[in-house]
Design a protein around this motif. Structure first.
Motif: not given
Length: 172
Positions: A103-104, A126-129, A131, A153-155
């Motif tokens: 998730d991104v 930007i926050y990924s995976d 948390q 949410q881009t991914s």
């Protein structure tokens, strides 16, 4: 006595009654009303116009919470948007607990600096995976005409993102 506090070498004898009388004395000839002395106002403080009251009136006061859950759909979505004529700030949280691997999420903050102006971006994160600290705390810059916080949410699989914000504004 401890070594840090050696025994003082005092030769004068003080009568305990003298110390007791000194420590238990009361103020005499106290004039004025306490509210005037402490606040610069009389007992009608709320209706007053004194300098200290003016300072208190300029403090930012919170409003009722703006809270809901945003379901991501891949587009840039508005989490919260507030406008006004007096200085205000937003202070609140977005819960990123539902994020997992892949998730991104992009969080953006916008401000409007003219009454009829457009929003201009001033922050982006930007926050990924998943948390490790999933509760995101956001405190905006002071604004006068408009603030907006968005989430995209881009991914990954689209998730739900609960949020809670408070608008802190001047009363007048």
């Amino acid at each position: 006595m401890s070594p840090d506090f050696p025994t003082p070498k005092v030769t004068a004898q003080v009568d305990p009654a003298t110390i007791w009388n000194y420590s238990s004395r009361t103020l005499t000839e106290f004039t004025g009303q306490p509210r005037i002395d402490l606040l610069g106002e009389d007992e009608n403080f709320e209706a007053g116009t004194g300098e200290r009251k003016a300072v208190l009136d300029r403090l930012l006061a919170p409003t009722s919470p703006i809270e809901d859950t945003l379901t991501a759909d891949g587009s840039e979505q508005t989490v919260v948007e507030v406008t006004g004529d007096l200085e205000f700030q937003l202070d609140g949280y977005i819960d990123l607990s539902n994020m997992t691997s892949g998730d991104v999420v992009v969080i953006r903050e916008y401000m409007k600096i003219a009454p009829d102006g457009n929003y201009v971006k001033y922050a982006e994160e930007i926050y990924s995976d998943a948390q490790s600290l999933p509760l995101l705390h956001i405190v905006t810059k002071p604004a006068r005409y408009g603030l907006k916080i968005t989430l995209q949410q881009t991914s990954g699989t689209y998730r739900d993102y609960p949020y809670q914000f408070f608008k802190r504004t001047r009363t007048a």
